[in-house]
Design a protein around this motif. Sequence first.
Motif, PDB file in Angstrom:
ATOM      1  N   ASP A   1      -9.643  -6.978  -2.799  1.00  0.00           N
ATOM      2  CA  ASP A   1      -8.800  -5.857  -2.387  1.00  0.00           C
ATOM      3  C   ASP A   1      -8.569  -4.877  -3.531  1.00  0.00           C
ATOM      4  O   ASP A   1      -8.362  -3.681  -3.296  1.00  0.00           O
ATOM      5  CB  ASP A   1      -7.457  -6.363  -1.859  1.00  0.00           C
ATOM      6  CG  ASP A   1      -7.572  -7.071  -0.517  1.00  0.00           C
ATOM      7  OD1 ASP A   1      -8.569  -6.836   0.198  1.00  0.00           O
ATOM      8  OD2 ASP A   1      -6.671  -7.867  -0.186  1.00  0.00           O
ATOM      9  N   ARG A   2      -8.585  -5.362  -4.754  1.00  0.00           N
ATOM     10  CA  ARG A   2      -8.368  -4.476  -5.896  1.00  0.00           C
ATOM     11  C   ARG A   2      -9.373  -3.327  -5.918  1.00  0.00           C
ATOM     12  O   ARG A   2      -9.034  -2.197  -6.275  1.00  0.00           O
ATOM     13  CB  ARG A   2      -8.456  -5.270  -7.206  1.00  0.00           C
ATOM     14  CG  ARG A   2      -8.282  -4.405  -8.443  1.00  0.00           C
ATOM     15  CD  ARG A   2      -8.353  -5.194  -9.726  1.00  0.00           C
ATOM     16  NE  ARG A   2      -9.683  -5.733 -10.000  1.00  0.00           N
ATOM     17  CZ  ARG A   2     -10.068  -6.156 -11.208  1.00  0.00           C
ATOM     18  NH1 ARG A   2      -9.214  -6.127 -12.224  1.00  0.00           N
ATOM     19  NH2 ARG A   2     -11.269  -6.644 -11.387  1.00  0.00           N
ATOM     20  N   GLU A   3     -10.600  -3.637  -5.530  1.00  0.00           N
ATOM     21  CA  GLU A   3     -11.647  -2.622  -5.586  1.00  0.00           C
ATOM     22  C   GLU A   3     -11.389  -1.473  -4.616  1.00  0.00           C
ATOM     23  O   GLU A   3     -11.983  -0.395  -4.757  1.00  0.00           O
ATOM     24  CB  GLU A   3     -13.005  -3.261  -5.285  1.00  0.00           C
ATOM     25  CG  GLU A   3     -13.344  -4.445  -6.178  1.00  0.00           C
ATOM     26  CD  GLU A   3     -13.273  -4.086  -7.650  1.00  0.00           C
ATOM     27  OE1 GLU A   3     -13.732  -2.993  -8.028  1.00  0.00           O
ATOM     28  OE2 GLU A   3     -12.750  -4.909  -8.441  1.00  0.00           O
ATOM     29  N   LEU A   4     -10.516  -1.689  -3.640  1.00  0.00           N
ATOM     30  CA  LEU A   4     -10.244  -0.669  -2.624  1.00  0.00           C
ATOM     31  C   LEU A   4      -8.975   0.128  -2.907  1.00  0.00           C
ATOM     32  O   LEU A   4      -8.648   1.051  -2.158  1.00  0.00           O
ATOM     33  CB  LEU A   4     -10.126  -1.341  -1.249  1.00  0.00           C
ATOM     34  CG  LEU A   4     -11.301  -2.226  -0.825  1.00  0.00           C
ATOM     35  CD1 LEU A   4     -11.001  -2.892   0.509  1.00  0.00           C
ATOM     36  CD2 LEU A   4     -12.586  -1.425  -0.746  1.00  0.00           C
ATOM     37  N   LEU A   5      -8.262  -0.219  -3.983  1.00  0.00           N
ATOM     38  CA  LEU A   5      -6.985   0.418  -4.246  1.00  0.00           C
ATOM     39  C   LEU A   5      -7.162   1.843  -4.761  1.00  0.00           C
ATOM     40  O   LEU A   5      -8.004   2.099  -5.632  1.00  0.00           O
ATOM     41  CB  LEU A   5      -6.196  -0.380  -5.286  1.00  0.00           C
ATOM     42  CG  LEU A   5      -5.646  -1.739  -4.869  1.00  0.00           C
ATOM     43  CD1 LEU A   5      -4.946  -2.382  -6.059  1.00  0.00           C
ATOM     44  CD2 LEU A   5      -4.695  -1.608  -3.697  1.00  0.00           C
ATOM     45  N   PRO A   6      -6.354   2.776  -4.281  1.00  0.00           N
ATOM     46  CA  PRO A   6      -6.334   4.112  -4.887  1.00  0.00           C
ATOM     47  C   PRO A   6      -5.881   4.030  -6.342  1.00  0.00           C
ATOM     48  O   PRO A   6      -5.164   3.106  -6.741  1.00  0.00           O
ATOM     49  CB  PRO A   6      -5.303   4.867  -4.034  1.00  0.00           C
ATOM     50  CG  PRO A   6      -5.205   4.093  -2.764  1.00  0.00           C
ATOM     51  CD  PRO A   6      -5.458   2.657  -3.131  1.00  0.00           C
ATOM     52  N   ALA A   7      -6.276   4.985  -7.133  1.00  0.00           N
ATOM     53  CA  ALA A   7      -5.978   4.960  -8.563  1.00  0.00           C
ATOM     54  C   ALA A   7      -4.488   5.008  -8.848  1.00  0.00           C
ATOM     55  O   ALA A   7      -4.036   4.526  -9.894  1.00  0.00           O
ATOM     56  CB  ALA A   7      -6.681   6.122  -9.253  1.00  0.00           C
ATOM     57  N   ASP A   8      -3.700   5.585  -7.928  1.00  0.00           N
ATOM     58  CA  ASP A   8      -2.266   5.713  -8.177  1.00  0.00           C
ATOM     59  C   ASP A   8      -1.454   4.553  -7.613  1.00  0.00           C
ATOM     60  O   ASP A   8      -0.223   4.602  -7.565  1.00  0.00           O
ATOM     61  CB  ASP A   8      -1.735   7.026  -7.613  1.00  0.00           C
ATOM     62  CG  ASP A   8      -1.946   7.151  -6.106  1.00  0.00           C
ATOM     63  OD1 ASP A   8      -2.635   6.289  -5.525  1.00  0.00           O
ATOM     64  OD2 ASP A   8      -1.424   8.124  -5.521  1.00  0.00           O
ATOM     65  N   THR A   9      -2.123   3.479  -7.197  1.00  0.00           N
ATOM     66  CA  THR A   9      -1.438   2.297  -6.671  1.00  0.00           C
ATOM     67  C   THR A   9      -1.176   1.310  -7.796  1.00  0.00           C
ATOM     68  O   THR A   9      -2.021   1.095  -8.660  1.00  0.00           O
ATOM     69  CB  THR A   9      -2.281   1.629  -5.570  1.00  0.00           C
ATOM     70  OG1 THR A   9      -2.609   2.599  -4.588  1.00  0.00           O
ATOM     71  CG2 THR A   9      -1.522   0.499  -4.914  1.00  0.00           C
ATOM     72  N   ASP A  10       0.023   0.712  -7.782  1.00  0.00           N
ATOM     73  CA  ASP A  10       0.417  -0.192  -8.868  1.00  0.00           C
ATOM     74  C   ASP A  10      -0.014  -1.628  -8.643  1.00  0.00           C
ATOM     75  O   ASP A  10       0.177  -2.468  -9.534  1.00  0.00           O
ATOM     76  CB  ASP A  10       1.936  -0.147  -9.044  1.00  0.00           C
ATOM     77  CG  ASP A  10       2.416   1.188  -9.587  1.00  0.00           C
ATOM     78  OD1 ASP A  10       1.753   1.737 -10.489  1.00  0.00           O
ATOM     79  OD2 ASP A  10       3.450   1.683  -9.099  1.00  0.00           O
ATOM     80  N   GLY A  11      -0.563  -1.931  -7.486  1.00  0.00           N
ATOM     81  CA  GLY A  11      -1.010  -3.291  -7.256  1.00  0.00           C
ATOM     82  C   GLY A  11      -1.132  -3.598  -5.787  1.00  0.00           C
ATOM     83  O   GLY A  11      -0.953  -2.728  -4.930  1.00  0.00           O
ATOM     84  N   VAL A  12      -1.459  -4.847  -5.507  1.00  0.00           N
ATOM     85  CA  VAL A  12      -1.637  -5.295  -4.132  1.00  0.00           C
ATOM     86  C   VAL A  12      -1.041  -6.686  -4.002  1.00  0.00           C
ATOM     87  O   VAL A  12      -1.123  -7.507  -4.929  1.00  0.00           O
ATOM     88  CB  VAL A  12      -3.137  -5.310  -3.744  1.00  0.00           C
ATOM     89  CG1 VAL A  12      -3.956  -6.191  -4.680  1.00  0.00           C
ATOM     90  CG2 VAL A  12      -3.331  -5.751  -2.303  1.00  0.00           C
ATOM     91  N   CYS A  13      -0.403  -6.954  -2.877  1.00  0.00           N
ATOM     92  CA  CYS A  13       0.029  -8.317  -2.579  1.00  0.00           C
ATOM     93  C   CYS A  13      -0.360  -8.638  -1.150  1.00  0.00           C
ATOM     94  O   CYS A  13      -0.570  -7.731  -0.329  1.00  0.00           O
ATOM     95  CB  CYS A  13       1.522  -8.508  -2.806  1.00  0.00           C
ATOM     96  SG  CYS A  13       2.593  -7.867  -1.509  1.00  0.00           S
ATOM     97  N   LEU A  14      -0.503  -9.908  -0.878  1.00  0.00           N
ATOM     98  CA  LEU A  14      -0.850 -10.330   0.468  1.00  0.00           C
ATOM     99  C   LEU A  14       0.399 -10.360   1.332  1.00  0.00           C
ATOM    100  O   LEU A  14       1.515 -10.585   0.846  1.00  0.00           O
ATOM    101  CB  LEU A  14      -1.526 -11.699   0.439  1.00  0.00           C
ATOM    102  CG  LEU A  14      -2.819 -11.779  -0.376  1.00  0.00           C
ATOM    103  CD1 LEU A  14      -3.483 -13.148  -0.179  1.00  0.00           C
ATOM    104  CD2 LEU A  14      -3.790 -10.662  -0.029  1.00  0.00           C
TER     105      LEU A  14
END
Length: 204
Positions: free
Chosen positions: A112-125
């Motif tokens: 999922d990290r590879e799909l994050l916009p540059a201005d996103t601080d992270g991802v959680c499930l």
Amino acid sequence: MTDVQAIILTGGRASRLGGIPKALVRLEGTTLLERAVDAVRTADAAPVIVAGPEVAPAPDEVRWVRETPAYTGPAAALHAAMSLASADAPWTLVLAVDLVRPAEAVARLMADRELLPADTDGVCLGDASSRPQWLTGLYRTAALARGTASLAEEGRDQPVRQIMAELAIAVVRAPDEVVADIDTWQDLQDAGAVAPSIENKEDR
């Protein structure tokens, strides 16, 4: 140099499991702590920081830290762990030790990290209702440091969502089995896990 480090939280009271050390629960012949450490190492995470009481057997080459005072919650544990975190690692994996399938969770987060916009601080499930599982996440280290630094009283007795309140975190719904944890005796039985023997139980 790896671009990922990891924090594994192990220090809860496990009150619904009679206070047994969750880190030493065994599943498929391996402790939950060993499974979590193996999972973050599939992402080449270094350092690996374990926030909770030191237990034996313990995986090699992990760094231990404990919130002060003990039992003041996962936000306080994250605050303490960030004191050992490396600013050179752009990303920090955060996992609760009681995940049933930590390797699948880590694989999902890294993808999922590879799909994050540059201005996103992270991802959680997220669970089936898309409720954030903050302790199954991958966060920009600088953002996580800001979030933990903003906590009053070093995060004691505060919810983890307080850390994330000012951060831009993507929540990705995951299958139930990926976010499943062991929180009750029924969860332990359903997972086919085995509680540690009484001699391994300590006053935590």
